[in-house]
Design a protein around this motif. Structure first.
Motif, short mmCIF file in Angstrom:
data_model
loop_
_atom_site.label_atom_id
_atom_site.label_comp_id
_atom_site.label_asym_id
_atom_site.label_seq_id
_atom_site.Cartn_x
_atom_site.Cartn_y
_atom_site.Cartn_z
N PRO B 46 0.83 -1.20 0.00
CA PRO B 46 0.00 0.00 0.00
C PRO B 46 0.87 1.26 0.00
O PRO B 46 2.08 1.20 0.25
CB PRO B 46 -0.80 -0.12 1.29
CG PRO B 46 -0.12 -1.15 2.12
CD PRO B 46 0.62 -2.02 1.18
N PRO B 112 5.29 -3.59 5.66
CA PRO B 112 4.49 -4.76 6.01
C PRO B 112 3.51 -5.11 4.90
O PRO B 112 3.18 -4.28 4.07
CB PRO B 112 3.75 -4.30 7.26
CG PRO B 112 3.72 -2.82 7.17
CD PRO B 112 4.96 -2.42 6.45
N ARG B 150 -8.94 0.92 10.29
CA ARG B 150 -7.60 0.64 10.83
C ARG B 150 -6.64 0.39 9.68
O ARG B 150 -6.55 -0.72 9.17
CB ARG B 150 -7.67 -0.58 11.72
CG ARG B 150 -8.36 -0.30 13.01
CD ARG B 150 -7.36 -0.41 14.12
NE ARG B 150 -7.99 -0.17 15.40
CZ ARG B 150 -7.76 0.91 16.12
NH1 ARG B 150 -6.94 1.82 15.66
NH2 ARG B 150 -8.31 1.05 17.27
N LEU B 151 -5.93 1.40 9.31
CA LEU B 151 -5.02 1.27 8.18
C LEU B 151 -3.92 0.27 8.47
O LEU B 151 -3.18 0.41 9.44
CB LEU B 151 -4.38 2.61 7.88
CG LEU B 151 -5.27 3.63 7.21
CD1 LEU B 151 -4.69 5.00 7.38
CD2 LEU B 151 -5.43 3.29 5.75
N GLY B 152 -3.81 -0.70 7.63
CA GLY B 152 -2.66 -1.59 7.72
C GLY B 152 -2.62 -2.50 8.91
O GLY B 152 -1.70 -3.28 9.08
N ALA B 153 -3.62 -2.40 9.77
CA ALA B 153 -3.64 -3.27 10.93
C ALA B 153 -3.93 -4.69 10.47
O ALA B 153 -4.43 -4.91 9.38
CB ALA B 153 -4.70 -2.81 11.91
N SER B 154 -3.60 -5.67 11.29
CA SER B 154 -3.87 -7.03 10.88
C SER B 154 -5.38 -7.26 10.93
O SER B 154 -6.05 -6.80 11.84
CB SER B 154 -3.14 -8.03 11.75
OG SER B 154 -3.66 -8.00 13.05
#
Lengths: 403, 168
Positions: B46, B112, B150-154
Motif C-alpha cells: 500500500p 508490512p 484501521r489502516l494496515g492493521a492485521s
C-alpha cells in the motif's frame, strides 16, 4: 561383584596422587562446560526478560539492535536524539495508549541516570509482563527526586532521603559533577534482574533543572528514545512504518521482539562456538582419564594377577576398572559442579557491573544434568578399552618374572 | 513390516489425514483474501503512510486500504504456513505473541504486507524461535476482524495457536 566397590575405593586411594589429578582435570573441564551452559541460558533469559509489553522502541536511525541496546539495556552510547516535537506527535496519537520518554547522558558513580516520567513506573514491564515494584519510597515526583534501581541502592547503601549528586557523561566517573543541584532519593525499586536494577531514574524536569537555564521549562528540547504502547497491538506495524517514513525527522521504530531475535541470531553463533570449545575441553579431560588408566595398567599387572589368583574372574577385573573410571568421572563431575558455582558466584558482581547482565544462580537444569550424564557415560565408554585389555591379559602374565 | 505393510500404512495415513482435514482447514495466503479479490490482489505494498502520524484527514491516509477478509475462514480452526515476527517474549526467551506474515523480512526492512495478509497470533505453547528466517506451520482458531478504518492493521487474529517447523 559386591566386593568391587570395596576394592575400587582403596585401590584408587592407593594411587591418590594420579587419581586426584585426573579428578581435577575432569573437574575443570566439567566446570567450564557447565558455566558456559549456565552463562548461555542466563544471558538469554536476562536479555529476553528485560523488556515486555512494549510495542515499539523509537529513536534516531541507528539500527534496531543498537537502538534496543542503548535505550533499554544501557549498553553503548546513543547516536543522536529525537526531537520533543516528534515525541509529542506520537504520544498524542489516537492509536497510542502510552509513551515513556527516555533521556540518557548522565550518570551517578558509574550507574546510568535515566530521565523519564511517571509512565515508566506504570507501564514498563519485564520478564513476561511483570510490573515494576517499589521496595520503599515512591517514584520521583517532579524536579529534584530520584528513584534508584535495586543494585544502585544496595551498592551504596542509599535509603529514601539520601542526597546524591549526578554527574555529566556515561563513564564510571566524571570531572563534571552537578554538585550545585543535588537530588534526593525518593524511592528504591525492588530487584528485577534487568538493567533497571542498575539505573537511577529521575523526572525529565530534574535533568532540565541541573543542565542549567539554557532552555527553561520542564520539557527537554530532545530526548534519547521512547517506548510506545499501542491501544491495539495490531496497529503496531502501521505506526512502525509511519514513523520510519516520517518526513519531519529521521526516526526508527523497532519491535522489541524482532530486535531481540536479531540480536540472538548474531550472539547465537558465538554462543554455540563457546559450547563447542568447552565440549572439546571436556573431551580432553576424558582423554586424560583414559591415558591415566592405560598407564596404570602396566603398573598394576601384579595387582591384577593377584586378584585373579585369589579367584577374581576376568569380568571382575573388567568391572573393577570400569567402576574406577566411573568413580573418577563422578568425582570430577561433582568437583566441576562446585567449581562452576564458585566461579559464577565470584564472577556475578563483575559481570553485572561490567555488562549489566544478571547471572541467575539456579539449580542444575535438565540440560546441565544431561551434560554431566554425558561426561560420566563417555568416561565409562572410554575406559571400556583399557578394561577390555586387562580382561584379555592372562592370569600368568603378572605372576611371571620378566627380565 | 509384513507383506501388506505398505498399503496398510498408506491407508492409515490417508485416514488420519482425512480426519485431521475435517477438523483443521489448511490454508494458503490467498485464502485470506475475499473470493472476489483473489484475482486482482498483488503482493505490492500500500501507499506510504507518513500522513498517518499527522492525522487521518490527509490525502494519503484516506487511500482505500484493502482490509476485507474472507468470511469463510472466520471462526474456523485453520493451519497456515508463514514467517514469524515476534511481538512478546516470555521470561525464558520464548515467543508467546507474534505476527504471521507470508514473507521473511516483513516489518523489518520492507513495508508490512496488506492488513489481510497479516495474522496476529497468540500462542498456546510458547515457541523457542531459532531464526526469524525459519518458516512455521501455525494452527489455531482464526477470527476475522473487519476494521476498514484501521489502516494496515492485521485483519486476522488467531488464538490458542500451536506451531511446527515448516520444511521447504
Amino acid at each position: 561383584m559386591s566386593a568391587l566397590p570395596g576394592l575400587a575405593l582403596p585401590s584408587l586411594w592407593n594411587r591418590r596422587g594420579t587419581a586426584a589429578l585426573t579428578v581435577f582435570a575432569i573437574g575443570v573441564s566439567v566446570a567450564l562446560l557447565l558455566s558456559v551452559q549456565m552463562l548461555r541460558s542466563s544471558a538469554r533469559e536476562s536479555f529476553s526478560g528485560t523488556i515486555s509489553g512494549t510495542d515499539l522502541v523509537v529513536g534516531p536511525r541507528t539500527g534496531p539492535v543498537n537502538l534496543l541496546l542503548y535505550s533499554v539495556f544501557h549498553i553503548g552510547e546513543p547516536a543522536a536524539n529525537v526531537s520533543w516535537a516528534s515525541y509529542r506527535l506520537v504520544s498524542g496519537h489516537r492509536d497510542v495508549a502510552w509513551t515513556v520518554p527516555l533521556v540518557l547522558g548522565d550518570s551517578h558513580r558509574g550507574f546510568r541516570v535515566v530521565g523519564t516520567d511517571a509512565n515508566f513506573f506504570t507501564h514498563y514491564r519485564y520478564a513476561g509482563g511483570k510490573p515494576l515494584r517499589l521496595a520503599e519510597g515512591h517514584p520521583p515526583q517532579g524536579s529534584g527526586e530520584a528513584t534508584l534501581g535495586h543494585e544502585v541502592a544496595r551498592a551504596h547503601g542509599y535509603r529514601p532521603g539520601a542526597p546524591i549528586v549526578l554527574a555529566h557523561g556515561l563513564g564510571a566517573g566524571s570531572f563534571l559533577q552537578h554538585e550545585d543541584s543535588p537530588v534526593r532519593v525518593a524511592g528504591v525499586l525492588a530487584p528485577t534482574g534487568t538493567p533497571v536494577d542498575r539505573a537511577v531514574y529521575v523526572d525529565l524536569a530534574t535533568l532540565e533543572a541541573i543542565h542549567g537555564p539554557a532552555h527553561s521549562g520542564p520539557e527537554p528540547a530532545a530526548i534519547t528514545a521512547f517506548l510506545v504502547g499501542m491501544r491495539n497491538r495490531d496497529t503496531t506495524l502501521v505506526m512502525q512504518r509511519a514513523l520510519s517514513e516520517y518526513r519531519g525527522e529521521a526516526l526508527q521504530a523497532v519491535i522489541p521482539g524482532v530486535a531481540l531475535a536479531e540480536l540472538w541470531r548474531v550472539v547465537g553463533i558465538v554462543d554455540r562456538v563457546l559450547l563447542a570449545v568447552s565440549a572439546c575441553v571436556a573431551l580432553a579431560g576424558l582423554l586424560g582419564l583414559l591415558a591415566a588408566i592405560l598407564t596404570s595398567l602396566n603398573e598394576r599387572r601384579r595387582e591384577m594377577a593377584i586378584l585373579r589368583s585369589v579367584g577374581a574372574r576376568p569380568r571382575h577385573i573388567f568391572g573393577l576398572l570400569l567402576l574406577e573410571a566411573g568413580l573418577l568421572a563422578a568425582a570430577g563431575a561433582l568437583a566441576g559442579i562446585g567449581l562452576a558455582y564458585g566461579l559464577l558466584l565470584l564472577a556475578r558482581p563483575w559481570v553485572a557491573a561490567r555488562y549489566g547482565l544478571e547471572l541467575g544462580l539456579r539449580p542444575l537444569g535438565l540440560t546441565e544434568l544431561a551434560i554431566l550424564g554425558a561426561v560420566i557415560g563417555a568416561a565409562l565408554v572410554l575406559s571400556a578399552f583399557p578394561a577390555w585389555r586387562a580382561y584379555r591379559v592372562a592370569l600368568a602374565d603378572g605372576l611371571n618374572v620378566r627380565l | 513390516m509384513g507383506k501388506h505393510g505398505l498399503p496398510g500404512l498408506a491407508w492409515t495415513l490417508l485416514l488420519t489425514a482425512s480426519v485431521a482435514f475435517a477438523a483443521v482447514r489448511q490454508l494458503e495466503w490467498k485464502d485470506l483474501l475475499p473470493a472476489d479479490a483473489r484475482g486482482t490482489a498483488s503482493p505490492s505494498q500500500p501507499a506510504p503512510l507518513h500522513d498517518y502520524l499527522l492525522g487521518e484527514d490527509s490525502p494519503a491516509a484516506l487511500q482505500p486500504t484493502d482490509a476485507r477478509v474472507n468470511p469463510e475462514i472466520d471462526g474456523r480452526t485453520v493451519r497456515l504456513p508463514g514467517f514469524i515476527v515476534p511481538l512478546e517474549i516470555d521470561a525464558e526467551g520464548r515467543v508467546t505473541e507474534l505476527f504471521l506474515v507470508p514473507f521473511f523480512g516483513a516489518c523489518i526492512h520492507v513495508p508490512p504486507p496488506a492488513p489481510n495478509q497479516i495474522v496476529y497470533v497468540i500462542l498456546a505453547d510458547p515457541l523457542e524461535l531459532g531464526s526469524m528466517a525459519d518458516a512455521y506451520w501455525v494452527t489455531g482458531h482464526m477470527r476475522a476482524t473487519n476494521r476498514k478504518t484501521r489502516l494496515g492493521a492485521s485483519a486476522y487474529e488467531m488464538t490458542g495457536a500451536r506451531t511446527e517447523r515448516y520444511e521447504f
